[in-house]
Write a protein that holds these residues in place. Structure first.
Motif, PDB file in Angstrom:
ATOM      1  N   ILE B   2       1.053  -1.097   0.014  1.00  0.00           N
ATOM      2  CA  ILE B   2      -0.052  -0.009   0.077  1.00  0.00           C
ATOM      3  C   ILE B   2       0.862   1.421  -0.005  1.00  0.00           C
ATOM      4  N   ASP B   3       1.842   1.030   0.813  1.00  0.00           N
ATOM      5  CA  ASP B   3       2.801   2.192   0.999  1.00  0.00           C
ATOM      6  C   ASP B   3       3.475   2.686  -0.185  1.00  0.00           C
ATOM      7  N   THR B   4       4.113   1.682  -1.230  1.00  0.00           N
ATOM      8  CA  THR B   4       4.755   2.018  -2.439  1.00  0.00           C
ATOM      9  C   THR B   4       3.579   2.509  -3.358  1.00  0.00           C
ATOM     10  N   HIS B   5       2.274   1.901  -3.328  1.00  0.00           N
ATOM     11  CA  HIS B   5       1.341   2.351  -4.225  1.00  0.00           C
ATOM     12  C   HIS B   5       1.206   3.929  -4.099  1.00  0.00           C
ATOM     13  N   ASN B   6       1.077   4.277  -2.697  1.00  0.00           N
ATOM     14  CA  ASN B   6       0.788   5.449  -2.412  1.00  0.00           C
ATOM     15  C   ASN B   6       1.994   6.647  -2.926  1.00  0.00           C
ATOM     16  N   ARG B   7       3.205   5.990  -2.546  1.00  0.00           N
ATOM     17  CA  ARG B   7       4.319   6.896  -3.132  1.00  0.00           C
ATOM     18  C   ARG B   7       4.342   7.088  -4.534  1.00  0.00           C
ATOM     19  N   THR B   8       3.850   5.919  -5.276  1.00  0.00           N
ATOM     20  CA  THR B   8       4.064   5.868  -6.832  1.00  0.00           C
ATOM     21  C   THR B   8       2.506   6.771  -7.094  1.00  0.00           C
ATOM     22  N   PHE B   9       1.567   6.948  -6.609  1.00  0.00           N
ATOM     23  CA  PHE B   9       0.412   7.603  -6.860  1.00  0.00           C
ATOM     24  C   PHE B   9       0.960   9.208  -6.852  1.00  0.00           C
ATOM     25  N   ARG B  10       1.420   9.453  -5.611  1.00  0.00           N
ATOM     26  CA  ARG B  10       1.950  10.862  -5.550  1.00  0.00           C
ATOM     27  C   ARG B  10       2.888  11.379  -6.330  1.00  0.00           C
ATOM     28  N   GLY B 260      -0.154   3.804  -9.234  1.00  0.00           N
ATOM     29  CA  GLY B 260      -0.670   3.767  -8.075  1.00  0.00           C
ATOM     30  C   GLY B 260      -1.800   3.507  -7.643  1.00  0.00           C
TER      31      GLY B 260
END
Lengths: 313, 267
Positions: B2-10, B260
């Motif tokens: 979840i964390d990396t997805h959020n970073r990717t999304f950001r 993301g």
């Protein structure tokens, strides 16, 4: 055995459907080629002769069957622009594109698998994280832009090759391969980046499973677990992807051939579309389309072969 | 995860946001008129006066990149929107009703989505001719199967769920269930597909315009600029670099957004 026969049947049916769709698509284009080619020389007799020569007589289904029979036997019709058999126009070009695509595909294979494994192995390291970010950027760079950068850097500045001066295969094998290396690499870079990314997430997905925990509990290191247990399973979707990506690579070469002035079928396709030379365009589209369908079939079979779970279901 | 997805999304949101901001500002103001020629400053290298230099007609490349990015973005937006609307309706109806029409359309879909989009786009361009509107039409048509497939799959899944059954029992009409009850639940899945379609649309438009069968002069386009820039690689490498990097940023931004959002990285 039964499934292979069934899949082969589906393959033939799909090929037939795709060829019919492509043929139909090029038939609904308004305008009569005969009137256009003859121009001011138009007489009803001449038109009738030409119509016969171009295979434009009869109704749609008759024309399709005639064209299909010709296509299978290697008679692709007559080019409107050159008034020569399409086969002659395409002479030697198919081999160039095939060489470019296979070379590019091998480069994808060469880069992506070790890169993906390394990224997954050292996934927490600073270097691997930086490499993963670079990889993400490479995924977004269109091959033709990489090609232009290569032309500038390796062609114009370093003079490792002369941009636009293709070395034919007949002239020098290594010269030809050397010229094709840069376009092949341009096509391969984004594809390899995507493949590596897929492998990383595939490995990471496998690492969540129970058998990995068991393997760890027996005292294996992370690398041992990846190498001996995870990789076999994680490679499955990658192999399928690689088999299917050959078609994408051929499509990519349509554009990159333009950048490097490589005389392949991609350049011919673009030229034939621009000059509305439909027999040539149709032939190339059907050849690429058949390749797409065929490679999907191969990917399907390969998956079946290496994964017993799919074989059962 | 979840964390990396959020970073990717950001990361994707930041890149896309900056590009969008530049494009929006570019609609009302660019440093120079993108089409103003200046014989005294042909192929000038980047400087304070011309941030990204000038082209062979002395036109300001920064202004032209901004305008080209705007045009590319607009073409992508309209074609994705068209594909989305038709795809949602088609996928929704076939997923809801099923039957042989559904079977047939999905077979056709499977065949079409297997093909490289650039090849299909080229065929459509061969049929309808080049130019801005035909590109939009061709790309829009290309995106229909992608959206229809996803919506159909989701609708087929959701229609068995309890909330749909109870809505039915209460006498809600099919169309209302489909588009008012089910559709909002599919939106999250659709979002990542929209982002990846944007990514593909930008790539396809740039590729075709680069090949000379896409957007025609005098309409601006990043792909066409790259094509023109190739002739001046030695004297003005910044020309090719600026238009190419603009394409990369657009593609990268949408790619990251899609990832993301939990979608595919490749389509």
């Amino acid at each position: 055995m039964g499934t292979i026969a069934k899949k082969t049947g589906t393959l033939l049916l799909t090929l037939l459907l795709v060829s019919a769709m492509a043929f139909l698509a090029f038939q609904i284009i308004p305008g009569d080629p005969v009137t256009k080619i003859l121009g001011t020389d138009y007489t009803p007799e001449r038109a009738a002769t030409l119509r016969h020569e171009l295979g434009l007589e009869g109704d749609l289904s008759a024309r399709y069957l005639r064209w299909l029979a010709g296509f299978i036997t290697g008679d692709f019709g007559i080019s409107y622009s050159y008034m020569k058999p399409v086969r002659q126009v395409m002479q030697g070009k198919l081999a160039v594109t095939a060489a470019l695509s296979v070379l590019s595909w091998l480069l994808v294979l060469l880069f992506s698998i070790p890169l993906g494994i390394a990224l997954a192995r050292y996934h927490k390291g600073v270097f691997a994280r930086a490499a993963a970010t670079v990889n993400q950027v490479f995924m977004a760079v269109p091959p033709f832009f990489i090609g232009i950068l290569f032309t500038y850097l390796f062609g114009l500045l370093l003079k490792w090759f002369v941009p636009g001066k293709f070395v034919p295969f007949s002239e020098s094998f290594w010269g030809c391969l050397g010229y094709l290396f840069f376009p092949a690499l341009a096509i391969a870079i984004p594809k390899a980046a995507k493949t590596a990314r897929l492998l990383v997430s595939s490995i990471m997905g496998e690492m969540q499973k129970d058998y990995v925990r068991t393997a760890y509990s027996r005292g294996n290191s992370r690398w041992m677990v990846i190498r001996t247990h995870v990789l076999r399973n994680a490679l499955l979707p990658v192999v399928t992807y690689l088999a299917m990506s050959l078609a994408d690579i051929v499509a990519g070469s349509i554009i990159v051939e333009q950048v490097f002035v490589v005389p392949g079928i991609g350049r011919l396709l673009v030229a034939s579309i621009a000059s509305r030379d439909f027999p040539v365009a149709l032939t190339i589209v059907v050849i690429i389309a058949a390749l797409v369908v065929f490679m999907n079939y191969v990917a399907d079979l390969v998956t079946q072969f290496i994964d017993p779970r799919v074989r059962l279901s | 995860m979840i964390d990396t997805h959020n970073r990717t999304f950001r990361a994707g949101a930041v890149i896309t946001g900056i590009m969008l901001l530049i494009i929006l500002v570019g609609l009302v103001w660019t440093p120079y008129d993108p089409n103003a020629m200046n014989g005294a400053a042909k192929l000038a290298s980047p400087s304070l006066a011309h941030l990204l230099g000038t082209d062979n007609f002395g036109r300001d490349i920064f202004s032209r990149v901004v305008q080209g990015a705007g045009a590319t973005f607009l073409i992508a937006a309209v074609s994705v929107a068209a594909g989305l609307v038709i795809g949602v309706v088609l996928g929704g109806l076939t997923g809801w009703y099923g039957g042989w029409v559904d079977e047939l359309l999905m077979r056709l879909n499977d065949t079409l989505t297997a093909f490289p989009s650039i090849l299909l786009a080229l065929v459509l361009i061969a049929l309808f001719g080049s130019g801005k509107y035909n590109i939009i039409f061709a790309l829009g048509l290309l995106f229909v199967p992608t959206f229809a497939r996803i919506v159909r799959m989701e609708v087929a899944k959701q229609k068995e769920l309890d909330y749909v059954r109870s809505a039915r029992l209460m006498g809600v009409g099919s169309m209302r269930i489909l588009f008012v009850h089910i559709l909002p639940n599919i939106v999250p899945v659709l979002l990542s597909t929209i982002a990846i379609s944007f990514n593909n649309a930008v790539l396809a438009e740039a590729s075709m315009s680069y090949l000379g069968v896409g957007v025609q002069p005098p309409d601006p386009s990043l792909g066409r600029m790259l094509n023109e820039a190739q002739s001046y690689l030695l004297s003005a490498p910044w020309y090719a670099l600026s238009s190419g990097v603009a394409i990369v940023l657009l593609v990268l931004g949408f790619g990251l957004l899609s990832e993301g959002l939990g979608g595919e990285t490749d389509a």
